[in-house]
Design an enzyme around this catalytic site. Structure first.
Site: not given
Ligand code: UDX
Length: 429
Positions: A20, A25, A141-142, A144, A197, A242, A250, A253
């Site tokens: 990064d 960080k 990538e899925f 949450r 996606k 869902f 919100g 994504c």
């Protein structure tokens, strides 16, 4: 997403260098501290720091030279016109091009508009100091927030978009531990992977908006949306997930990806009218919560309102796109005084809403103290167990707006609250 990917791949047994540009960080992460809230992530980072498979650094060049595969997981925030800002992707690709010394597989993890992988191929070719072979792969990538580690470790599927068999084989090998639980792999083209996606997020957001509109109708006819959702979900062509009604979705994504998809559709002459409508429905759902609070209190000037929950969903400190923050801002603008409590998201809230009429409280009871109404905006588990009689005696007036249907309407009304859920019969006039 970058950190979860890095720590999880190290846990798969690979050597991972996380890079990064933010030195602060990197220092924090190197000491084993994760600067945001995500279940199980700090343990995973520390475990892999200790076994030496995970390192953090700002030295992109050294990391690229030491690696065959490079994952790009930089942010793609919204520009003012709602399109994703790809400048971080471009910057990292330009830096990569300069220091590639041997064949590399460059994998995009960030959600990027269809066509971005081709653009990365072009940029890499143009900006290379000396020509080196490479392949670009789209591997959306899925995961949450709140269950990111679990989602990464047990995905429903892994999508690999590429036009080189060699690159597919390399990325498949990276995810080999997942084959133990028979995770399906979808191998496809770059463009298809990029679209998958958006299709998933837009579809899930559509389900949420569908049930929200159904909830509004339920309120008007005295029906119960939870029974509707349950019966729908029991149809195995539909499934139960869902379909939770609320104040609108919100997060970082759904809102952003819908806007990007709608725009791509317009640009490519394939209008995404459903996505466009879902954006509108979601906005109206927020407006509806605001109007209901305003209507019930007969105006908002100098009214004191308690808010429980600020994060866009439970188990995260993330407030990006959160309905609570949007509506809180509007309530403040209309002259209300807000007392809010969230188990994790208050520091982030203070950063974006530095208003003296917003008081951040140490717990739910303090947030309810002397208020004209209390609004449950996020369904944190701890709210289920609050002592409602104590809350009621702290409030100026026992008006409860429960956007997430945390409470049983009958029980709450029996305690003397004027209770408004979402998609359930309202209080008697
Ligand atoms: C989402 C996708 O689920 C994930 O696959 C993708 O990688 C990133 O975007 P996330 O933003 O972490 O994940 O949250 P998610 O759990 O999907 O919830 C999004 C929003 O929808 C939240 O505001 C949530 O409160 C709302 N929601 C979700 C509902 O209102 N009702 C539901 O039934 C589900």
């Amino acid at each position: 997403m970058g950190l979860v990917t890095g720590a999880a791949l190290a846990d798969f047994g690979l050597n991972v260098h996380c890079i990064d540009s933010d030195a602060q960080k990197i220092e924090t992460l190197s000491s084993g501290t994760v600067p945001f809230y995500e279940t199980g992530l700090e343990e995973l980072v520390n475990c892999n720091l200790r076994n030496g498979r995970l390192t953090f650094s700002t030295d992109l060049e050294a990391a690229v030279r030491a690696s065959r595969t490079v994952f790009i997981a930089v942010g793609t925030p919204d520009l003012p016109d709602g399109t994703p800002d790809l400048s971080q992707v471009d910057a990292v690709v330009a830096a990569l091009a300069e220091c590639m010394d041997d064949y590399k597989v460059v994998v995009t993890k960030s959600t990027v508009p269809v066509g971005t992988a081709r653009r990365i191929q072009r940029l890499l070719r143009e900006k290379q100091g000396r020509p080196v072979r490479f392949d670009v792969v789209s591997n959306p990538e899925f995961l949450r927030e709140g269950s990111a580690v679990e989602d990464f470790m047990r995905p429903n599927r892994v999508v690999i978009g590429a036009d080189s068999e060699k690159a597919v084989a390399i990325v498949k090998e990276i995810y080999r531990p997942l084959t133990l639980n028979e995770t399906p792999f979808v191998i496809t083209s770059l463009e298809t992977a990029e679209l998958i996606k958006y299709a998933c997020n837009a579809f899930l957001a559509t389900r949420v908006s569908f049930i929200n509109e159904m909830a509004n109708l339920c309120e008007n006819v005295g029906a119960d949306v939870h029974h509707v959702a349950r019966a729908m979900g029991l149809d195995d062509r539909i499934g139960p997930r869902f379909l939770q009604p609320g104040p609108g979705f919100g997060g970082s994504c759904f809102p952003k990806d819908l806007v990007a998809l709608a725009r791509t559709g317009r640009q490519l002459d394939a209008p995404q009218r459903l996505a466009e409508t879902v954006i509108e429905i979601n906005q109206r759902q927020r407006d509806r919560v605001f109007s209901r609070i305003e209507g019930e209190l007969g105006g908002l000037k100098r009214k004191k309102i308690g808010i429980l929950g600020l994060a866009f969903k439970p188990n995260t400190d993330d407030i990006r796109g959160a309905p609570a923050i949007h509506i809180c801002r509007r309530l403040l603008e209309a002259g209300a005084v807000i007392q809010a409590y969230d188990p994790a998201a208050m520091p982030n809230t203070r950063r974006v809403l530095n208003d003296r009429n917003l008081v951040l409280c140490p717990d739910a009871y303090a947030a309810a103290d002397g208020v004209d109404a209390l609004w449950i905006a996020t369904e944190w588990k701890e709210f289920r167990n609050i002592d409602l009689p104590q809350i009621k005696s702290a409030m100026q007036a026992p008006v409860l707006f429960d956007s997430r249907n945390v409470f049983d309407p009958e029980k709450v009304r029996a305690l003397g609250f004027r209770y408004f859920g979402t998609g359930r019969p309202g209080p008697l006039p």
